[in-house]
Design a protein around this motif. Structure first.
Motif, mmCIF file in Angstrom:
data_model
loop_
_atom_site.group_PDB
_atom_site.id
_atom_site.type_symbol
_atom_site.label_atom_id
_atom_site.label_comp_id
_atom_site.label_asym_id
_atom_site.label_seq_id
_atom_site.Cartn_x
_atom_site.Cartn_y
_atom_site.Cartn_z
ATOM 1 N N PHE A 219 0.462 -1.309 -0.022
ATOM 2 C CA PHE A 219 0.223 0.042 -0.236
ATOM 3 C C PHE A 219 0.673 1.130 -0.275
ATOM 4 O O PHE A 219 1.944 1.569 0.627
ATOM 5 C CB PHE A 219 -1.140 0.003 1.322
ATOM 6 C CG PHE A 219 -0.317 0.300 2.319
ATOM 7 C CD1 PHE A 219 -0.197 1.384 3.528
ATOM 8 C CD2 PHE A 219 0.421 -1.124 3.474
ATOM 9 C CE1 PHE A 219 0.394 1.461 4.103
ATOM 10 C CE2 PHE A 219 1.212 -1.050 4.201
ATOM 11 C CZ PHE A 219 0.695 0.243 4.458
ATOM 12 N N VAL A 220 1.071 2.568 -0.256
ATOM 13 C CA VAL A 220 1.018 3.684 -0.616
ATOM 14 C C VAL A 220 1.073 4.357 0.559
ATOM 15 O O VAL A 220 1.841 5.168 1.827
ATOM 16 C CB VAL A 220 0.666 4.632 -2.247
ATOM 17 C CG1 VAL A 220 1.050 5.805 -1.902
ATOM 18 C CG2 VAL A 220 0.887 3.579 -3.341
ATOM 19 N N ALA A 221 -0.668 4.612 1.273
ATOM 20 C CA ALA A 221 -0.727 5.012 2.096
ATOM 21 C C ALA A 221 -2.075 4.449 3.198
ATOM 22 O O ALA A 221 -2.906 4.024 1.792
ATOM 23 C CB ALA A 221 -1.493 6.603 1.986
ATOM 24 N N GLY A 222 -2.073 4.947 4.109
ATOM 25 C CA GLY A 222 -3.648 4.051 4.642
ATOM 26 C C GLY A 222 -4.262 5.256 5.792
ATOM 27 O O GLY A 222 -4.170 6.668 5.440
ATOM 28 N N PHE B 210 -1.736 2.073 12.218
ATOM 29 C CA PHE B 210 -1.095 3.092 11.528
ATOM 30 C C PHE B 210 -0.633 4.549 12.060
ATOM 31 O O PHE B 210 -0.851 5.180 12.391
ATOM 32 C CB PHE B 210 -2.686 3.693 10.275
ATOM 33 C CG PHE B 210 -3.583 3.294 11.434
ATOM 34 C CD1 PHE B 210 -3.980 4.184 13.234
ATOM 35 C CD2 PHE B 210 -4.662 2.139 11.460
ATOM 36 C CE1 PHE B 210 -4.527 3.259 14.082
ATOM 37 C CE2 PHE B 210 -5.856 1.596 12.419
ATOM 38 C CZ PHE B 210 -5.377 2.217 13.981
ATOM 39 N N THR B 211 -0.327 3.850 13.447
ATOM 40 C CA THR B 211 0.227 4.559 14.263
ATOM 41 C C THR B 211 1.533 4.004 15.121
ATOM 42 O O THR B 211 1.678 2.580 15.883
ATOM 43 C CB THR B 211 -0.632 5.397 15.423
ATOM 44 O OG1 THR B 211 -0.665 6.049 16.358
ATOM 45 C CG2 THR B 211 -1.295 4.124 15.878
ATOM 46 N N THR B 212 1.887 4.827 15.931
ATOM 47 C CA THR B 212 2.791 3.785 17.143
ATOM 48 C C THR B 212 2.611 4.366 18.901
ATOM 49 O O THR B 212 1.548 5.136 18.614
ATOM 50 C CB THR B 212 4.039 4.393 17.255
ATOM 51 O OG1 THR B 212 4.258 5.585 17.416
ATOM 52 C CG2 THR B 212 5.185 3.948 15.535
ATOM 53 N N ALA B 213 2.327 3.641 19.735
ATOM 54 C CA ALA B 213 2.504 3.390 20.819
ATOM 55 C C ALA B 213 3.014 3.822 22.045
ATOM 56 O O ALA B 213 3.508 4.851 23.029
ATOM 57 C CB ALA B 213 1.410 2.390 20.804
ATOM 58 N N VAL B 214 4.463 3.239 21.330
ATOM 59 C CA VAL B 214 5.806 3.533 22.912
ATOM 60 C C VAL B 214 6.169 5.072 22.873
ATOM 61 O O VAL B 214 6.335 5.847 21.459
ATOM 62 C CB VAL B 214 6.702 2.905 22.296
ATOM 63 C CG1 VAL B 214 7.714 3.486 23.384
ATOM 64 C CG2 VAL B 214 6.857 1.320 22.567
ATOM 65 N N TYR C 49 -4.315 -1.913 4.442
ATOM 66 C CA TYR C 49 -4.202 -3.225 5.277
ATOM 67 C C TYR C 49 -4.130 -4.431 5.083
ATOM 68 O O TYR C 49 -3.222 -5.264 5.366
ATOM 69 C CB TYR C 49 -3.210 -2.814 6.665
ATOM 70 C CG TYR C 49 -2.806 -1.128 7.183
ATOM 71 C CD1 TYR C 49 -2.023 -0.878 6.838
ATOM 72 C CD2 TYR C 49 -4.645 -0.560 7.625
ATOM 73 C CE1 TYR C 49 -2.304 0.438 7.203
ATOM 74 C CE2 TYR C 49 -4.417 1.072 7.709
ATOM 75 C CZ TYR C 49 -3.536 1.521 7.633
ATOM 76 O OH TYR C 49 -2.848 2.861 7.806
ATOM 77 N N LEU C 50 -4.933 -4.642 4.282
ATOM 78 C CA LEU C 50 -5.423 -5.949 4.493
ATOM 79 C C LEU C 50 -6.198 -6.558 3.080
ATOM 80 O O LEU C 50 -6.305 -7.645 1.853
ATOM 81 C CB LEU C 50 -6.951 -6.526 5.344
ATOM 82 C CG LEU C 50 -6.130 -6.671 6.481
ATOM 83 C CD1 LEU C 50 -7.878 -6.772 7.384
ATOM 84 C CD2 LEU C 50 -5.687 -7.826 6.796
ATOM 85 N N GLY C 51 -6.355 -4.799 2.075
ATOM 86 C CA GLY C 51 -6.862 -4.937 0.380
ATOM 87 C C GLY C 51 -8.444 -5.157 1.127
ATOM 88 O O GLY C 51 -8.843 -5.412 2.423
ATOM 89 N N LEU C 52 -9.158 -5.438 -0.233
ATOM 90 C CA LEU C 52 -10.711 -5.385 0.646
ATOM 91 C C LEU C 52 -10.880 -6.743 0.762
ATOM 92 O O LEU C 52 -10.618 -7.707 0.142
ATOM 93 C CB LEU C 52 -11.267 -4.713 -1.384
ATOM 94 C CG LEU C 52 -11.676 -3.673 -2.607
ATOM 95 C CD1 LEU C 52 -11.971 -3.569 -2.601
ATOM 96 C CD2 LEU C 52 -11.447 -2.532 -0.650
ATOM 97 N N PRO C 53 -12.805 -7.044 1.249
ATOM 98 C CA PRO C 53 -12.556 -8.418 1.764
ATOM 99 C C PRO C 53 -13.026 -8.782 0.495
ATOM 100 O O PRO C 53 -12.603 -10.551 0.412
ATOM 101 C CB PRO C 53 -13.754 -8.030 2.541
ATOM 102 C CG PRO C 53 -13.757 -6.876 2.613
ATOM 103 C CD PRO C 53 -13.095 -5.774 1.997
ATOM 104 N N SER C 54 -13.278 -8.842 -0.699
ATOM 105 C CA SER C 54 -13.298 -9.726 -1.588
ATOM 106 C C SER C 54 -12.071 -9.792 -2.656
ATOM 107 O O SER C 54 -12.278 -11.133 -3.199
ATOM 108 C CB SER C 54 -13.794 -8.934 -2.473
ATOM 109 O OG SER C 54 -13.801 -6.872 -3.818
ATOM 110 N N ASP C 55 -11.126 -9.607 -2.193
ATOM 111 C CA ASP C 55 -10.176 -9.946 -2.994
ATOM 112 C C ASP C 55 -9.045 -10.319 -1.640
ATOM 113 O O ASP C 55 -7.749 -11.122 -1.962
ATOM 114 C CB ASP C 55 -8.929 -8.558 -2.832
ATOM 115 C CG ASP C 55 -9.471 -7.756 -4.309
ATOM 116 O OD1 ASP C 55 -10.443 -7.946 -5.031
ATOM 117 O OD2 ASP C 55 -9.591 -6.249 -4.557
#
Length: 745
Positions: free
Chosen positions: A332-335, A531-535, A652-658
């Protein structure tokens, strides 16, 4: 952050005495409705640690630069000039109050007709004419002159008062202002008359983006968000016997997206021109203007995140052309992180109008590339095994470019400030200290404010020149009250991921009365969203680290790490779990726990819990269901699911159909039968981030599997419970783990 102190000094001596009797053994009976005195004391201390930010005296109001670019104004909350606004000269280092704090109180008392006390902070805006500031006090607007320090009461309809709202945008020439209201907007001329106005409809509202005005003040960009065709989530109001249902738009994975319609507005003529749409379902953003105003720049991200287009629109005609396309078929390029703020950092027009800077991870790290306006690559500006996070700015003259990057290999997550060149080459570090830096460049590009802190250094704000010649201290936070409380920064740790190779970074939080001779229950505080860090790498941390530190005060050792699949490092690091969310994060946490405990005998690995909220709630469930031999108790707050919001899952997963196999493998529902330990879930009934249905479906799966669990539904609460429910929630988590894991032994 809640803003009330809960000081219970009378019981602090009890807390220092060690772990109370209630925490000695796991498996104790459920607590009564009212905890005993020792347990209540621990809960109060935990709540105070969750509000550590309130104990720090700091000048939190962001400083603002005057248009000429050498002077700035800030509210001082600490030091000799505290309690008033200060004018600082970046060139000379001179600082002078606009008026003394006592005089500010005197003038305000005269204006409102009674003796007043000033709050710790007072927000403000620089007046459109640059000759003063405007502010509100007790709900009334006032102006303060820079020339004579005189305060004047303003009419609520005074044009200058509009500057107090961030949603009202003045044109660069100051002659017009766009005002947003009730889903619509109006453009007002210098005479106060309305030039253009549009009203919104339900689920079809107007929005004016940041930097909407063209440099010549002739045009502005507007967005209309069409949510009418998306899925609706029912939110039930239970406050009366006659329930009321509100349907809230919510785009779930695989369902139709909302549509963003882009428009060019020309106030002088009243013309509103719609920009042509692009191919497929996309997320669309306004990205700024070319310096000459000839074109507005737009970004379009495909819904699965694999394609990002930059296009340009000619404002007079509305004609659209594609400038460049970035694609990544294998990932992926971005999320979501891009949708929240990354789009604003993606493209930076050059001041000389010769082209723009573009961010890309095409070589495996996020770096800066120079393009011309035809979309032709000129050169790669930065390179190396580190990510660039933001182009802070470009010098108006010369070839200097200013960046936030993590270019220190010893601190891979710290955001440090650098100067580079449009010609490429090595970066020169400008930031004076380690940790996390937030930079505000002056309009002239010659100076900047550097607000920064580290895990051991409370926040400082410096003013410096971009040529490195001058630097002086603007404000210093006072964290002495934390020292008096017994606060200590977390212990940094580095472990290897489940692959045995990749280093992961984290922290350990301990009770302030930590005793290494005793064995402490361990809690994994998890988020792990891609999509984020927590530490935390700054002094006060974030909401998650505050919660983790607060929980530690109950007698636990709490661990946080950022596993593989999270952002902020290389593209390969984040792509480890692409298409397979839920399959690598818990193994990384388990590996980290085992390595950490191997050299710390005071961590009791027979009593380990896991807790998280939102995406962390999903992973708390995941830990209980995929590693039941490790996690003996888990608390999942407002857990998400892979079927929930599209922008959270699809990139991050693609589409459910894909990728049906990826969605199935990452689902917690099918694993309900694996539950062995104690589990509790919490959800607010008005949550429209992770909808209540996620917890209802999980509860149904557990019931069908014959597994017992606890459930807390918080009526009317949103995704993050609000006071006083927020305190109830924190206490409930603490009491759950006290009951299921016990205390130090």
């Amino acid at each position: 952050m809640r803003r009330s102190l809960f000081l219970l000094l009378g019981i602090l001596s009890t807390l220092l005495a060690g772990a109370p009797a209630w925490a000695e053994e796991a498996g104790a009976p459920a607590p009564s409705a009212q905890p005993d005195a020792q347990l209540q004391a621990r809960l109060e201390l935990s709540a105070r640690y969750n509000r550590l930010v309130e104990l720090i005296r700091d000048s939190l109001v962001p400083p603002q630069w005057l248009r000429e670019g050498e002077r700035l104004i800030f509210w001082s909350a600490v030091g000799t000039d505290s309690g008033t606004w200060v004018l600082a000269n970046a060139r000379t280092g001179a600082m002078k109050p606009l008026l003394p704090s006592a005089e500010l109180r005197t003038q305000l008392s005269q204006r409102v007709g009674k003796t007043v006390q000033l709050p710790q902070t007072m927000d403000f805006a620089i007046a459109p004419d640059q000759q003063g500031i405007v502010f509100r006090f007790e709900g009334q607007p006032f102006g303060l002159s820079l020339s004579d320090g005189r305060i004047t009461a303003l009419s609520p309809t005074d044009r200058a008062v509009l500057a107090l709202s961030r949603s009202n945008l003045f044109s660069p020439d100051g002659r017009a202002v766009v005002v947003q209201h009730e889903g619509g907007f109006a453009v007002l001329g210098s005479d106060g008359r309305t030039r253009v106005e549009r009203s919104g409809e339900e689920n079809y509202a107007w929005q004016i983006p940041d930097k909407a005005w063209s440099p010549d003040s002739r045009f502005l960009m507007a967005i209309r968000n069409d949510l009418r065709g998306v899925h609706k989530v029912p939110v039930v109001d239970y406050t009366s016997a006659l329930e009321r249902v509100t349907l809230v738009p919510y785009v779930k994975s695989g369902t139709p997206l909302a549509r963003s319609e882009l428009y060019v507005v020309e106030p002088a003529t009243g013309r509103v021109t719609r920009v042509p749409t692009t191919e497929g379902e996309t997320y669309d953003w306004f990205a700024g203007w070319r310096p000459d105003g000839r074109e507005a720049l737009l970004l379009h991200l495909s819904r699965e995140g694999k394609r990002l287009d930059l296009s340009a629109v000619e404002p007079s005609s509305g004609k659209l052309r594609r400038v460049l396309r970035e694609e990544r078929p294998e990932s992926f390029v971005a999320g979501l992180d891009f949708a929240v703020e990354g789009w604003a950092r993606q493209v930076t027009p050059l001041p000389d109008n010769s082209g723009f800077l573009w961010m890309s991870e095409r070589d495996g790290w996020r770096h800066v590339y120079l393009y011309d306006h035809a979309g032709r690559l000129v050169r790669q500006i930065t390179r190396g095994p580190f990510p660039v996070h933001q182009v802070v700015g470009v010098a108006p003259k010369g070839d200097a470019v200013f960046l936030l990057a993590s270019a220190d290999s010893a601190a891979p997550y710290e955001h440090l400030f650098y100067r580079g060149s449009l010609k490429g080459g090595a970066l020169k570090r400008l930031s004076s200290g380690s940790g996390m830096h937030r930079i505000t460049l002056s309009p002239s590009g010659g100076y900047y404010v550097d607000a920064w802190s580290s895990r051991v250094q409370p926040r400082l704000r410096d003013v410096a020149s971009t040529d490195g010649a001058t630097r002086f201290r603007l404000t210093t936070a006072d964290a002495s009250a934390l020292t008096e409380l017994g606060y200590k920064p977390p212990e940094a740790l580095t472990v290897l991921a489940d692959d045995g190779v990749t280093p992961l970074h984290g922290v350990l939080y301990k009770p302030r009365d930590f005793d290494p001779a005793r064995r402490h229950p361990v809690i994994a505080y998890i988020y792990a969203g891609p999509f984020t860090t927590a530490v935390p790498w700054n002094f006060i941390g974030n909401a998650m680290s505050l919660n983790a530190n607060a929980m530690a005060q109950m007698g636990f050792v709490v661990m946080m790490i950022d596993p593989r699949g999270t952002p902020g490092r290389s593209k390969a690091f984040q792509d480890v779990n692409y298409g397979r969310i839920g399959q690598t994060e818990i193994p990384d946490y388990v590996a980290g726990l085992r390595q950490t405990a191997a050299t710390r005998p005071w961590m009791d690995m027979e009593r380990v819990g896991i807790v998280g909220h939102s995406w962390g709630g999903y992973f708390a469930l995941r830990g209980m269901l995929t590693a039941p031999e490790i996690f003996k108790a888990g608390y999942a707050g407002a857990p998400g699911a892979l079927e929930e919001e599209a922008i959270i899952n699809e990139p991050y997963l693609g589409l459910p159909s894909d990728n049906p196999a990826g969605y199935q493998a990452g689902s917690n529902l099918a694993l309900a039968g694996n539950l062995k330990g104690a589990l509790k879930m919490m959800h607010g009934s008005s949550d429209v981030n992770a909808t209540l249905s996620t917890t209802m479906r999980m509860a149904d799966a557990l019931i069908r599997a014959g597994k017992h669990f606890e459930l807390l539904i918080m009526p009317g609460q949103p995704h993050s419970p609000e006071p006083p429910a927020a305190r109830y929630y924190l206490d409930d988590i603490n009491l759950f783990f006290v009951r299921t894991l016990g205390g130090p032994r």
